[in-house]
Design a protein around this motif. Structure first.
Motif, PDB file in Angstrom:
ATOM      1  N   ALA A   1       1.751   5.438  -2.063  1.00  0.00           N
ATOM      2  CA  ALA A   1       1.805   4.002  -1.800  1.00  0.00           C
ATOM      3  C   ALA A   1       0.562   3.499  -1.071  1.00  0.00           C
ATOM      4  O   ALA A   1       0.388   2.288  -0.900  1.00  0.00           O
ATOM      5  CB  ALA A   1       3.052   3.659  -0.998  1.00  0.00           C
ATOM      6  N   HIS A   2      -0.312   4.433  -0.644  1.00  0.00           N
ATOM      7  CA  HIS A   2      -1.580   4.031  -0.027  1.00  0.00           C
ATOM      8  C   HIS A   2      -2.549   3.537  -1.100  1.00  0.00           C
ATOM      9  O   HIS A   2      -2.450   3.903  -2.279  1.00  0.00           O
ATOM     10  CB  HIS A   2      -2.215   5.199   0.723  1.00  0.00           C
ATOM     11  CG  HIS A   2      -1.564   5.483   2.049  1.00  0.00           C
ATOM     12  ND1 HIS A   2      -1.581   4.594   3.092  1.00  0.00           N
ATOM     13  CD2 HIS A   2      -0.890   6.581   2.481  1.00  0.00           C
ATOM     14  CE1 HIS A   2      -0.934   5.121   4.120  1.00  0.00           C
ATOM     15  NE2 HIS A   2      -0.505   6.331   3.782  1.00  0.00           N
ATOM     16  N   CYS A   3      -3.483   2.731  -0.689  1.00  0.00           N
ATOM     17  CA  CYS A   3      -4.644   2.356  -1.512  1.00  0.00           C
ATOM     18  C   CYS A   3      -4.299   1.547  -2.763  1.00  0.00           C
ATOM     19  O   CYS A   3      -4.981   1.649  -3.801  1.00  0.00           O
ATOM     20  CB  CYS A   3      -5.437   3.610  -1.908  1.00  0.00           C
ATOM     21  SG  CYS A   3      -6.004   4.560  -0.495  1.00  0.00           S
TER      22      CYS A   3
ATOM     23  N   GLU B   1       0.917  -1.583   4.113  1.00  0.00           N
ATOM     24  CA  GLU B   1       0.631  -0.309   3.444  1.00  0.00           C
ATOM     25  C   GLU B   1       1.351   0.843   4.134  1.00  0.00           C
ATOM     26  O   GLU B   1       1.925   1.722   3.476  1.00  0.00           O
ATOM     27  CB  GLU B   1      -0.876  -0.058   3.435  1.00  0.00           C
ATOM     28  CG  GLU B   1      -1.284   1.216   2.724  1.00  0.00           C
ATOM     29  CD  GLU B   1      -2.786   1.424   2.754  1.00  0.00           C
ATOM     30  OE1 GLU B   1      -3.268   1.962   3.777  1.00  0.00           O
ATOM     31  OE2 GLU B   1      -3.460   1.049   1.784  1.00  0.00           O
ATOM     32  N   SER B   2       1.367   0.838   5.455  1.00  0.00           N
ATOM     33  CA  SER B   2       2.029   1.922   6.208  1.00  0.00           C
ATOM     34  C   SER B   2       3.523   1.924   5.945  1.00  0.00           C
ATOM     35  O   SER B   2       4.137   2.990   5.791  1.00  0.00           O
ATOM     36  CB  SER B   2       1.752   1.760   7.707  1.00  0.00           C
ATOM     37  OG  SER B   2       0.382   1.876   7.989  1.00  0.00           O
TER      38      SER B   2
ATOM     39  N   THR C   1       1.813  -5.497  -4.009  1.00  0.00           N
ATOM     40  CA  THR C   1       0.823  -4.412  -4.033  1.00  0.00           C
ATOM     41  C   THR C   1       0.892  -3.722  -5.384  1.00  0.00           C
ATOM     42  O   THR C   1       1.979  -3.320  -5.816  1.00  0.00           O
ATOM     43  CB  THR C   1       1.088  -3.394  -2.912  1.00  0.00           C
ATOM     44  OG1 THR C   1       1.171  -4.084  -1.647  1.00  0.00           O
ATOM     45  CG2 THR C   1      -0.023  -2.368  -2.846  1.00  0.00           C
TER      46      THR C   1
ATOM     47  N   PRO D   1      -2.363  -6.211   6.320  1.00  0.00           N
ATOM     48  CA  PRO D   1      -2.530  -5.299   5.175  1.00  0.00           C
ATOM     49  C   PRO D   1      -2.246  -3.847   5.533  1.00  0.00           C
ATOM     50  O   PRO D   1      -1.583  -3.132   4.772  1.00  0.00           O
ATOM     51  CB  PRO D   1      -3.990  -5.507   4.775  1.00  0.00           C
ATOM     52  CG  PRO D   1      -4.309  -6.901   5.229  1.00  0.00           C
ATOM     53  CD  PRO D   1      -3.551  -7.065   6.514  1.00  0.00           C
TER      54      PRO D   1
ATOM     55  N   ALA E   1       4.244   3.268   2.488  1.00  0.00           N
ATOM     56  CA  ALA E   1       4.055   4.724   2.487  1.00  0.00           C
ATOM     57  C   ALA E   1       5.220   5.426   3.160  1.00  0.00           C
ATOM     58  O   ALA E   1       5.629   6.518   2.741  1.00  0.00           O
ATOM     59  CB  ALA E   1       2.741   5.072   3.183  1.00  0.00           C
TER      60      ALA E   1
ATOM     61  N   SER F   1       4.511 -10.501  -0.224  1.00  0.00           N
ATOM     62  CA  SER F   1       3.433  -9.536  -0.411  1.00  0.00           C
ATOM     63  C   SER F   1       3.645  -8.796  -1.723  1.00  0.00           C
ATOM     64  O   SER F   1       4.780  -8.471  -2.092  1.00  0.00           O
ATOM     65  CB  SER F   1       3.421  -8.531   0.754  1.00  0.00           C
ATOM     66  OG  SER F   1       2.580  -7.436   0.466  1.00  0.00           O
TER      67      SER F   1
ATOM     68  N   SER G   1      -3.773  -5.255  -2.801  1.00  0.00           N
ATOM     69  CA  SER G   1      -2.826  -6.062  -2.036  1.00  0.00           C
ATOM     70  C   SER G   1      -3.050  -7.561  -2.254  1.00  0.00           C
ATOM     71  O   SER G   1      -4.194  -8.038  -2.265  1.00  0.00           O
ATOM     72  CB  SER G   1      -2.956  -5.735  -0.546  1.00  0.00           C
ATOM     73  OG  SER G   1      -2.048  -6.499   0.212  1.00  0.00           O
TER      74      SER G   1
ATOM     75  N   TYR H   1      -0.361  -0.823  -8.353  1.00  0.00           N
ATOM     76  CA  TYR H   1      -0.779   0.575  -8.502  1.00  0.00           C
ATOM     77  C   TYR H   1      -0.997   0.867  -9.980  1.00  0.00           C
ATOM     78  O   TYR H   1      -0.553   0.109 -10.850  1.00  0.00           O
ATOM     79  CB  TYR H   1       0.297   1.516  -7.946  1.00  0.00           C
ATOM     80  CG  TYR H   1       0.690   1.216  -6.520  1.00  0.00           C
ATOM     81  CD1 TYR H   1      -0.011   1.752  -5.447  1.00  0.00           C
ATOM     82  CD2 TYR H   1       1.776   0.372  -6.234  1.00  0.00           C
ATOM     83  CE1 TYR H   1       0.343   1.471  -4.131  1.00  0.00           C
ATOM     84  CE2 TYR H   1       2.143   0.086  -4.937  1.00  0.00           C
ATOM     85  CZ  TYR H   1       1.425   0.635  -3.883  1.00  0.00           C
ATOM     86  OH  TYR H   1       1.780   0.351  -2.583  1.00  0.00           O
TER      87      TYR H   1
END
Length: 539
Positions: A291-293, A280-281, A216, A276, A284, A214, A296, A218
């Motif tokens: 770390a949210h949003c 994300e959780s 992610t 997903p 965070a 995975s 991904s 930012y």
């Protein structure tokens, strides 16, 4: 030849991952006719890089790292191709989360988690693109999966499938540059392969085949501001990501966090829709609300038909240690098995794919076709002295390489049989480098003054192998001394101070590796003499 008769190719390479591409590039440079066949519509095999639409970052969903200090082939190839690399970002603490109801623990990791790892600028796909650019397009056939190999004696007849259409290729020699288990499960042979070969194929696990990755992205690497390296290890039963790392590509001010899923293939299928949110959780929980949003990206390699075999999907991950017999030529030297898992050094890594390609190149290209390079020794005495100096340098650097392998294995949480794996990786690296030295010196060593071949042994073999006298014992003693003084290994009593039985097992492993190396060195010298004699008779 009749108008509808299929021509017989000199070599067909099946699989256009790094091994197949590197081999194809070399064969083209040597002028040896070949065809490279790939089941996917894209090249690269397990190398897959995507670009984030928002941040523009290159994201490696397959292999990410290489270690230039212990993986010389890929380091040299990147330099040759003019590709840049950057160190893996490691400054800051690492997080350990062992209880889902508590805050993660911050741990200082002197020297970083990834032990000198580097990444290719622009993603690992840049290496694939550079290798492919050196192979004429007419020598590459994509979207064609190998289903059947018929041995016709003078040639092989290969049935390949493109969609619902089947076609036939013919080749005098075939290289299966695929994970061995895929060959065993997906390709039929008529007549059946020798039982020893079939068993070896089935028994060789594919490294990371059933893993899922995975990434992610930012707008910035916010974790660095808080003093975090971006590396984290989650060790509780509810973990979604088992390992996290800083995946920022460094080309922009943006950031990225990568991770390997802790869930097995079956669990990932069951939680597919919720993954997903779960990822994300967890990010965070490790790094806070920032770390949210993120954007991904995820790839489950267990669902890749030309990476993961059924056996890999259904069994626990295993270290890729192929039986040395798998590295030989089969069916009279007409069939070769490649892929990273078959490598003598760097198995499972990009380095291993290049090691396998180099091994098969030596088998397909006559040693007599090599040419001495400027600055190389010109007499037999100089060549032998050069080899002994190479061995001496390798022996001196081996302890440092052992430390690096220990650190790398611990950082990847590969702590089972750590001392054995680190020592075997060290000797494999040394043997790989010294065999490369033999190849470079072959034009001189094969000049005719080397002495006779008697009972299968080349006259130079004892003299060259003498440079390793006492090598295994000295290296093992040094490793045990290092282990006993290593604070990091103090948490692993069986590695910190191995008992007599474990030392005996390690010594046997080292002896087996030495035997394979000694036989390989002698075989190359003998083959050079045989090929030279054949060429002289033909002339």
């Amino acid at each position: 030849m009749a108008a509808n008769e299929v021509p017989v190719l000199e070599v067909v390479i099946v699989g256009a991952g790094l091994c197949g591409l590197a081999l194809a590039r070399t064969l083209h440079g040597q002028g040896l006719p070949f065809l490279l066949v790939e089941a996917r519509e894209r090249l690269g095999g397990r190398v897959l890089t995507r670009r984030c639409e928002v941040t523009g970052q290159a994201l490696d969903l397959g292999p990410t790292w290489f270690w230039p200090d212990t993986e010389p082939r890929i380091a040299a190839l990147l330099t040759e191709l003019g590709l840049e690399s950057v160190p893996q970002s490691d400054p800051g603490d690492a997080l350990w989360l062992t209880d889902p109801n508590r805050e993660p623990e911050r741990r200082e990791e002197p020297g970083g988690i990834h032990a000198g790892a580097c990444r290719i600028v622009g993603g690992a796909v840049r290496l694939v693109e550079a290798l492919a650019a050196a192979v004429p397009r007419e020598h590459i056939l994509t979207g064609h999966a190998l289903r059947m190999v018929h041995d016709r004696g003078a040639w092989f007849e290969l049935q390949v499938v493109h969609g619902d259409r089947a076609s036939t290729l013919r080749a005098r020699r075939v290289v299966l540059a695929l994970p061995p288990r895929l060959v065993h499960e997906r390709v039929a042979f008529d007549p059946p392969l020798p039982t020893p070969l079939a068993d070896l194929l089935a028994a060789t696990p594919t490294w990371m085949a059933a893993a899922a990755k995975s990434l992610t992205t930012y707008d910035r690497p916010f974790w660095r501001t808080a003093g975090h390296s971006g590396s984290a290890f989650v060790r509780h039963v509810q973990a979604t990501l088992g390992e996290v790392f800083d995946a920022s590509d460094g080309a922009t001010d943006a950031g990225a966090l990568g991770g390997f899923l802790a869930l097995n293939a079956s669990q990932r299928r069951n939680f597919e829709r919720g993954l997903p949110l779960l990822i994300e959780s967890q990010l965070a929980q490790l790094y806070g609300v920032e770390a949210h949003c993120g954007q991904s990206y995820r790839l489950d390699w267990a669902g890749e038909a030309w990476t993961c075999s059924d056996a890999d999907r259904e069994s626990l991950p295993a270290w890729p240690q192929a039986d040395p017999a798998l590295r030989g030529g089969w069916l009279g030297g007409r069939l070769y098995v490649g892929g990273s898992e078959t490598a003598g050094h760097g198995a499972g890594h990009m380095e291993g794919a290049l090691d396998a390609a180099a091994r098969i190149t030596r088998a397909l290209v006559l040693p007599g076709g090599q040419r001495a390079m400027a600055g190389m020794p010109v007499t037999m005495e100089e060549a032998v002295a050069s080899f002994i100096a190479t061995v001496s340098g390798c022996r001196e650097s081996a302890p440092a390489h052992y430390r690096q392998h220990v650190t790398r294995l611990m950082s990847s949480q590969s702590t089972a049989q750590l001392t054995q794996h680190a020592l075997l990786a060290t000797v494999e690296q040394v043997y790989s480098e010294t065999l490369a030295a033999i190849d470079a010196l072959m034009p001189v060593l094969n000049s005719g003054d080397a002495g006779p071949v008697h009972l299968g042994r080349h006259g130079l073999t004892p003299k060259l192998l003498a440079a390793f006298q006492g090598w295994n014992r000295k290296l093992l003693d040094w490793a045990l001394e290092f282990n006993a003084t290593s604070c990091a290994l103090s948490n692993f009593p069986e590695e910190h101070q191995p008992d007599a039985e474990l030392q005996r097992v390690i010594a046997l492993d080292l002896a087996a590796a030495w035997r394979e190396f000694a036989l390989t060195l002698n075989e190359r010298l003998v083959d050079a003499v045989t090929h030279t004699g054949f060429m002289q008779e033909s002339a």
